[in-house]
Design an enzyme around this catalytic site. Structure first.
Site, PDB file in Angstrom:
ATOM      1  N   SER A 260       0.905  -1.362   0.084  1.00  0.00           N
ATOM      2  CA  SER A 260       0.393   0.125  -0.488  1.00  0.00           C
ATOM      3  C   SER A 260       0.957   0.841   0.277  1.00  0.00           C
ATOM      4  CB  SER A 260      -0.964  -0.080   0.818  1.00  0.00           C
ATOM      5  OG  SER A 260      -1.528   1.327   1.093  1.00  0.00           O
TER       6      SER A 260
ATOM      7  N   TYR B 192      -3.149  -1.115  10.196  1.00  0.00           N
ATOM      8  CA  TYR B 192      -2.537  -1.501   8.544  1.00  0.00           C
ATOM      9  C   TYR B 192      -1.053  -1.196   8.060  1.00  0.00           C
ATOM     10  CZ  TYR B 192      -3.843  -1.184   3.802  1.00  0.00           C
ATOM     11  OH  TYR B 192      -3.891  -1.693   2.022  1.00  0.00           O
TER      12      TYR B 192
HETATM   13  P1  NAP Z   1     -11.415  -5.714  -0.354  1.00  0.00           P
HETATM   14  O1  NAP Z   1     -12.401  -4.964  -1.334  1.00  0.00           O
HETATM   15  O2  NAP Z   1     -11.303  -5.222   1.105  1.00  0.00           O
HETATM   16  O3  NAP Z   1     -11.169  -7.782  -0.700  1.00  0.00           O
HETATM   17  C1  NAP Z   1     -10.230  -8.098   0.366  1.00  0.00           C
HETATM   18  C2  NAP Z   1     -10.379  -9.626  -0.332  1.00  0.00           C
HETATM   19  O4  NAP Z   1      -9.700 -10.414   0.378  1.00  0.00           O
HETATM   20  C3  NAP Z   1     -11.680  -9.967  -0.382  1.00  0.00           C
HETATM   21  O5  NAP Z   1     -11.436 -11.275  -0.983  1.00  0.00           O
HETATM   22  C4  NAP Z   1     -11.945 -11.089   0.813  1.00  0.00           C
HETATM   23  O6  NAP Z   1     -12.657 -12.223   1.128  1.00  0.00           O
HETATM   24  C5  NAP Z   1     -10.381 -11.330   1.590  1.00  0.00           C
HETATM   25  N1  NAP Z   1     -10.560 -11.490   2.612  1.00  0.00           N
HETATM   26  C6  NAP Z   1     -10.118  -9.665   4.112  1.00  0.00           C
HETATM   27  N2  NAP Z   1     -10.520 -10.655   4.730  1.00  0.00           N
HETATM   28  C7  NAP Z   1     -10.113 -12.201   4.815  1.00  0.00           C
HETATM   29  C8  NAP Z   1      -9.375 -13.162   5.716  1.00  0.00           C
HETATM   30  N3  NAP Z   1     -10.211 -12.633   7.286  1.00  0.00           N
HETATM   31  N4  NAP Z   1     -10.019 -14.381   5.435  1.00  0.00           N
HETATM   32  C9  NAP Z   1      -9.855 -15.112   3.917  1.00  0.00           C
HETATM   33  N5  NAP Z   1     -10.106 -13.852   2.706  1.00  0.00           N
HETATM   34  C10 NAP Z   1     -10.383 -12.399   3.981  1.00  0.00           C
HETATM   35  O7  NAP Z   1      -9.602  -4.951  -0.670  1.00  0.00           O
HETATM   36  P2  NAP Z   1      -9.148  -3.647  -1.246  1.00  0.00           P
HETATM   37  O8  NAP Z   1      -9.445  -3.082  -1.511  1.00  0.00           O
HETATM   38  O9  NAP Z   1      -9.622  -4.857  -3.183  1.00  0.00           O
HETATM   39  O10 NAP Z   1      -8.237  -4.756  -0.990  1.00  0.00           O
HETATM   40  C11 NAP Z   1      -7.029  -5.789  -1.821  1.00  0.00           C
HETATM   41  C12 NAP Z   1      -5.438  -5.494  -1.606  1.00  0.00           C
HETATM   42  O11 NAP Z   1      -5.251  -4.360  -1.798  1.00  0.00           O
HETATM   43  C13 NAP Z   1      -4.960  -5.459   0.014  1.00  0.00           C
HETATM   44  O12 NAP Z   1      -3.938  -6.244   0.057  1.00  0.00           O
HETATM   45  C14 NAP Z   1      -5.161  -4.366   0.017  1.00  0.00           C
HETATM   46  O13 NAP Z   1      -4.201  -3.751   1.779  1.00  0.00           O
HETATM   47  C15 NAP Z   1      -5.055  -3.735  -0.699  1.00  0.00           C
HETATM   48  N6  NAP Z   1      -4.963  -1.967  -1.008  1.00  0.00           N
HETATM   49  C16 NAP Z   1      -5.756  -1.134  -1.583  1.00  0.00           C
HETATM   50  C17 NAP Z   1      -6.243  -0.186  -1.022  1.00  0.00           C
HETATM   51  C18 NAP Z   1      -7.497   0.306  -2.172  1.00  0.00           C
HETATM   52  O14 NAP Z   1      -7.797   1.297  -2.110  1.00  0.00           O
HETATM   53  N7  NAP Z   1      -8.289  -0.164  -1.835  1.00  0.00           N
HETATM   54  C19 NAP Z   1      -5.057   0.460  -1.008  1.00  0.00           C
HETATM   55  C20 NAP Z   1      -4.126   0.281  -1.049  1.00  0.00           C
HETATM   56  C21 NAP Z   1      -3.644  -0.976  -1.171  1.00  0.00           C
HETATM   57  P3  NAP Z   1     -14.410 -12.563   0.748  1.00  0.00           P
HETATM   58  O15 NAP Z   1     -15.139 -11.031   0.097  1.00  0.00           O
HETATM   59  O16 NAP Z   1     -14.687 -13.529   0.285  1.00  0.00           O
HETATM   60  O17 NAP Z   1     -14.231 -12.115   3.090  1.00  0.00           O
END
Ligand code: NAP
Length: 246
Positions: free
Chosen positions: A139, A152
């Site tokens: 991130s 985080y």
């Molecule tokens: P998201 O929409 O919240 O999706 C999270 C995913 O991870 C879902 O598929 C969820 O599965 C799974 N997950 C979360 N907690 C879990 C657990 N305890 N056990 C098993 N599976 C789990 O997240 P996102 O925004 O796409 O983020 C994806 C990555 O990008 C992460 O590493 C995040 O830190 C990084 N990131 C995101 C952003 C942003 O702005 N969105 C910015 C910087 C970095 P289920 O839904 O099936 O439970």
């Protein structure tokens, strides 16, 4: 388009958001994909259906559980005879700040964001083939101070260190280890924070391009790193923020 025909990929957290876009992109490029999810089975199955039932399968593993890696890779091993692309994407977010964070919340975030990828990589080692790719999603929060997200952010700092350190070790096996660090991307995990008035505009203004990131922006970068063209890139920390906070 990368040519990933004949390759196998595991994407954690592929039921939603960025992971979903990564799984779909790698699938479009020809890879067979293990679509990991936590709770959203229906969403994971939609991703599988979109890639094609013959080339993808869904696998559940709760990443806060101590046996998460065994549950996940045990299933992957049943389907694939080896692994070419491992994307540690799943993570949980926390924005309670220094004063509001409880030890329980701290431990949960560390378990999902650090312990799980660490042991997933460890458990995947025997499956990872010569020339394979490990891609960890970090991130912007490790580059830009975001006090509310302190727990985080420090877990993502650990992910950064993991990538650089393992790149040195796994190079001997021809495995690259890279880190992709998104900025603000519109997904479920940012929906609540971005819902407040003016927040979307403010977040978009951070980027040199004046817009929020889309899951596909990140997925395309992951596909680039997964491709053969990126074979000489390891220990990379790829800024995938659209030039945020420059
Ligand atoms: P998201 O929409 O919240 O999706 C999270 C995913 O991870 C879902 O598929 C969820 O599965 C799974 N997950 C979360 N907690 C879990 C657990 N305890 N056990 C098993 N599976 C789990 O997240 P996102 O925004 O796409 O983020 C994806 C990555 O990008 C992460 O590493 C995040 O830190 C990084 N990131 C995101 C952003 C942003 O702005 N969105 C910015 C910087 C970095 P289920 O839904 O099936 O439970």
């Amino acid at each position: 388009m990368a040519d990933l025909a004949g390759k196998t990929a595991l994407v954690t957290g592929a039921s939603r958001g960025i992971g979903r876009a990564i799984a779909l992109r790698l699938g479009r490029d020809g890879a067979r994909v293990a679509v990991h999810y936590g709770n959203n089975e229906a969403a994971a199955k939609e991703v599988v259906a979109e890639i094609g039932e013959d080339r993808a399968f869904a696998v559940r593993s709760e990443l806060s559980a101590p046996d998460a890696a065994e549950v996940l890779l045990g299933r992957v091993e049943e389907e694939f005879d080896g692994l070419d692309i491992l994307v540690n994407n799943a993570a949980t977010v926390s924005y309670s700040g220094l004063e509001g964070t409880t030890p329980e919340e701290f431990d949960r975030v560390v378990a999902v964001n650090v312990r799980a990828p660490f042991f997933i990589i460890q458990r995947a080692l025997p499956l990872l083939r010569e020339g394979s790719r490990i891609i960890n999603i970090s991130s912007m929060a490790t580059r830009v101070a975001m006090p509310r997200f302190v727990t985080y952010a420090l877990t993502k700092g650990a992910v950064d260190v993991l990538g650089r350190t393992l790149a040195a070790e796994l190079g001997a096996r021809g495995i690259t280890v890279n880190t992709v660090a998104p900025g603000v991307v519109e997904t479920d995990s940012t929906a609540a924070v971005l819902a407040a008035p003016g927040r979307k505009e403010a977040a978009a203004a951070r980027s040199a391009f004046g817009r929020l990131g889309r899951p596909e922006d990140i997925a395309d970068i992951v596909a680039l790193i997964a491709s053969d063209d990126a074979r000489w890139v390891t220990a990379g920390w790829i800024d995938a923020t659209g030039g945020s906070n420059l």
